[in-house]
Design an enzyme around this catalytic site. Structure first.
Site, PDB file in Angstrom:
ATOM      1  N   TYR A  81      65.479  14.180 -31.795  1.00 14.62           N
ATOM      2  CA  TYR A  81      64.793  14.381 -30.510  1.00 14.62           C
ATOM      3  C   TYR A  81      64.621  15.865 -30.225  1.00 14.62           C
ATOM      4  O   TYR A  81      65.542  16.663 -30.470  1.00 14.62           O
ATOM      5  CB  TYR A  81      65.611  13.767 -29.378  1.00 14.62           C
ATOM      6  CG  TYR A  81      65.508  12.258 -29.306  1.00 14.62           C
ATOM      7  CD1 TYR A  81      64.279  11.631 -29.105  1.00 14.62           C
ATOM      8  CD2 TYR A  81      66.646  11.462 -29.434  1.00 14.62           C
ATOM      9  CE1 TYR A  81      64.194  10.243 -29.031  1.00 14.62           C
ATOM     10  CE2 TYR A  81      66.574  10.082 -29.352  1.00 14.62           C
ATOM     11  CZ  TYR A  81      65.344   9.481 -29.158  1.00 14.62           C
ATOM     12  OH  TYR A  81      65.256   8.119 -29.077  1.00 14.62           O
ATOM     13  N   LYS A  87      98.372   3.180 -21.691  1.00 18.48           N
ATOM     14  CA  LYS A  87      97.275   2.804 -20.783  1.00 18.48           C
ATOM     15  C   LYS A  87      95.926   3.063 -21.454  1.00 18.48           C
ATOM     16  O   LYS A  87      95.854   3.813 -22.438  1.00 18.48           O
ATOM     17  CB  LYS A  87      97.400   3.612 -19.500  1.00 18.48           C
ATOM     18  CG  LYS A  87      97.266   5.111 -19.713  1.00 18.48           C
ATOM     19  CD  LYS A  87      97.711   5.915 -18.504  1.00 18.48           C
ATOM     20  CE  LYS A  87      97.533   7.401 -18.786  1.00 18.48           C
ATOM     21  NZ  LYS A  87      98.196   8.232 -17.781  1.00 18.48           N
TER      22      LYS A  87
HETATM   23  C1  LIG Z   1      99.108   9.135 -18.473  1.00 18.66           C
HETATM   24  C2  LIG Z   1     100.399   9.445 -17.917  1.00 18.66           C
HETATM   25  C3  LIG Z   1     101.409  10.016 -18.715  1.00 18.66           C
HETATM   26  C4  LIG Z   1     101.162  10.525 -20.118  1.00 18.66           C
HETATM   27  O1  LIG Z   1     100.631  11.844 -20.030  1.00 18.66           O
HETATM   28  P1  LIG Z   1     100.212  12.707 -21.312  1.00 18.66           P
HETATM   29  O2  LIG Z   1      99.746  13.992 -20.722  1.00 18.66           O
HETATM   30  O3  LIG Z   1      99.103  11.953 -21.963  1.00 18.66           O
HETATM   31  O4  LIG Z   1     101.393  12.837 -22.177  1.00 18.66           O
HETATM   32  C5  LIG Z   1     102.668  10.143 -18.167  1.00 18.66           C
HETATM   33  N1  LIG Z   1     102.916   9.764 -16.894  1.00 18.66           N
HETATM   34  C6  LIG Z   1     101.963   9.250 -16.084  1.00 18.66           C
HETATM   35  C7  LIG Z   1     102.302   8.878 -14.695  1.00 18.66           C
HETATM   36  C8  LIG Z   1     100.683   9.089 -16.556  1.00 18.66           C
HETATM   37  O5  LIG Z   1      99.733   8.600 -15.747  1.00 18.66           O
END
Ligand SMILES: *Cc1c(COP(=O)(O)O)cnc(C)c1O
Length: 344
Positions: A247, A37
């Site tokens: 800055y 994602k």
């Molecule tokens: C993002 C996500 C993961 C992955 O989690 P990590 O902590 O990055 O390994 C697994 N399951 C769900 C439902 C997520 O939203």
């Protein structure tokens, strides 16, 4: 071709594949999927998905259907799970037409999906994090019985800690899997994999650790750094004692000093927390950040590499656990912040 700005996110594909294989092995008899994602946490979803599919990964998790569409042509659509589920009837039809697998998170989403398709889906059960997912009480809802469920998912709130909540959530998830029946099960994110085999089910869902994050100390010797932000020097300047940098003039040269202005700033995700604090490097030599980080520029001390010139590339220290300690940002933020100007 439109010229690109001089920033690139070097991706160590071998390290990425090594990390997935390691997490797959640590998942015991379960297989490891991959959370891709948010453009694979900013790393580049197409490149990550292609590399991991080649390594044998066959379960990919995105948040929205649009993110699944970005993976067009790389993997079988039914191997892409859409964690946030159908957002409305139109989205449900889109997911059905493309053949993705939605994660159904509520009786409302179950109805949307059943109106659109009789194809397989996953079900998310909320066992205590109180984000999206069916509550344990919702499991009695008759629409669930009409779904063709491939995997029952839940998500841990405290997998990166030794919290009694982990065991409570595992027990509720086990109940939910038994209740829904005839399906696979999945609970563990990266950190959850290290909680042991009772947390593994059939499928684990690492994200962070694929990309070099270390959410639990046990992973420290196992996981390799994957991404390295690099940027070019735009200008070299020679300062005199009393000259200030950036800055608010927060840095003052004590004596003659050669500095470089680098094409990297907070608009690229190199936030102001690195002001006077970050470290860039050239062939291992330390080039500390001087003064404030600007929107598109950062000034570094060239004392250790006085031969560097305009157009030479330098790299930010970005080993995630250390960078998180130094910046106060989470390892997740450090990855997902990295801006669109980076060539990936
Ligand atoms: C993002 C996500 C993961 C992955 O989690 P990590 O902590 O990055 O390994 C697994 N399951 C769900 C439902 C997520 O939203």
């Amino acid at each position: 071709m439109t010229p690109e700005p001089p920033l690139r996110l070097a991706l160590d594909e071998e390290a990425l594949v090594h990390n997935w294989r390691t997490l797959d092995r640590l998942s015991g008899s379960a297989r490891a999927g991959a959370a891709v994602k948010a453009n694979a946490y900013g790393v580049g979803a197409r490149r990550v998905t292609k590399a991991l599919a080649r390594a044998g990964c066959r379960d990919f998790f995105v948040a929205y259907s649009g993110e699944a569409a970005e993976l067009d042509g790389l993997v079988d659509p039914s191997s892409i799970s859409i964690l946030h589920g159908p957002q409305d009837a139109n989205d449900a039809s889109f997911i059905a037409a493309r053949g993705y697998r939605p994660v159904i998170n509520s009786p409302h989403q179950a109805a949307l999906w059943l109106d659109a398709s009789s194809a397989r889906c996953d079900v998310m059960v909320d066992t205590g994090i109180n984000r999206i997912g069916f509550s344990m009480d919702d499991l009695a809802d008759p629409t669930i019985g009409r779904l063709d469920v491939q995997t029952v998912l839940s998500h841990l709130a405290c997998a990166d800690e030794d919290s009694p909540m982990n065991d409570c959530q595992r027990a509720l998830w086990t109940d939910a899997v038994l209740h829904i029946g005839k399906c696979e099960s999945s609970l563990a994110n990266s950190a959850g994999i290290m909680l042991g085999s009772s947390y593994h089910g059939h499928l684990t869902r690492p994200g962070l650790a694929l990309y070099g994050g270390i959410p639990r100390a046990e992973l420290a010797g196992e996981i390799r750094q994957v991404v390295r932000p690099q940027a070019a020097i735009m200008q070299v300047r020679d300062l005199q004692a009393g000259d200030t940098v950036g800055y608010n003039a927060t840095y003052t040269a004590a004596g003659p000093l050669r500095v470089a202005v680098v094409a990297l700033g907070y608009a690229d995700g190199y936030l102001r927390c690195w002001s006077g604090n970050g470290m860039l490097r050239s062939n291992g030599r330390e080039l500390p950040v001087l003064g404030r980080v600007s929107m598109d520029m950062t000034v570094i001390d060239l004392t250790a590499a006085p031969e560097l010139r305009e157009g030479d590339w330098v790299e930010a220290d970005y080993s995630l656990p250390e960078a998180s300690q130094a910046s106060g940002l989470s390892q997740y933020e450090l990855l997902t912040l990295l801006g669109r100007r980076f060539t990936r």
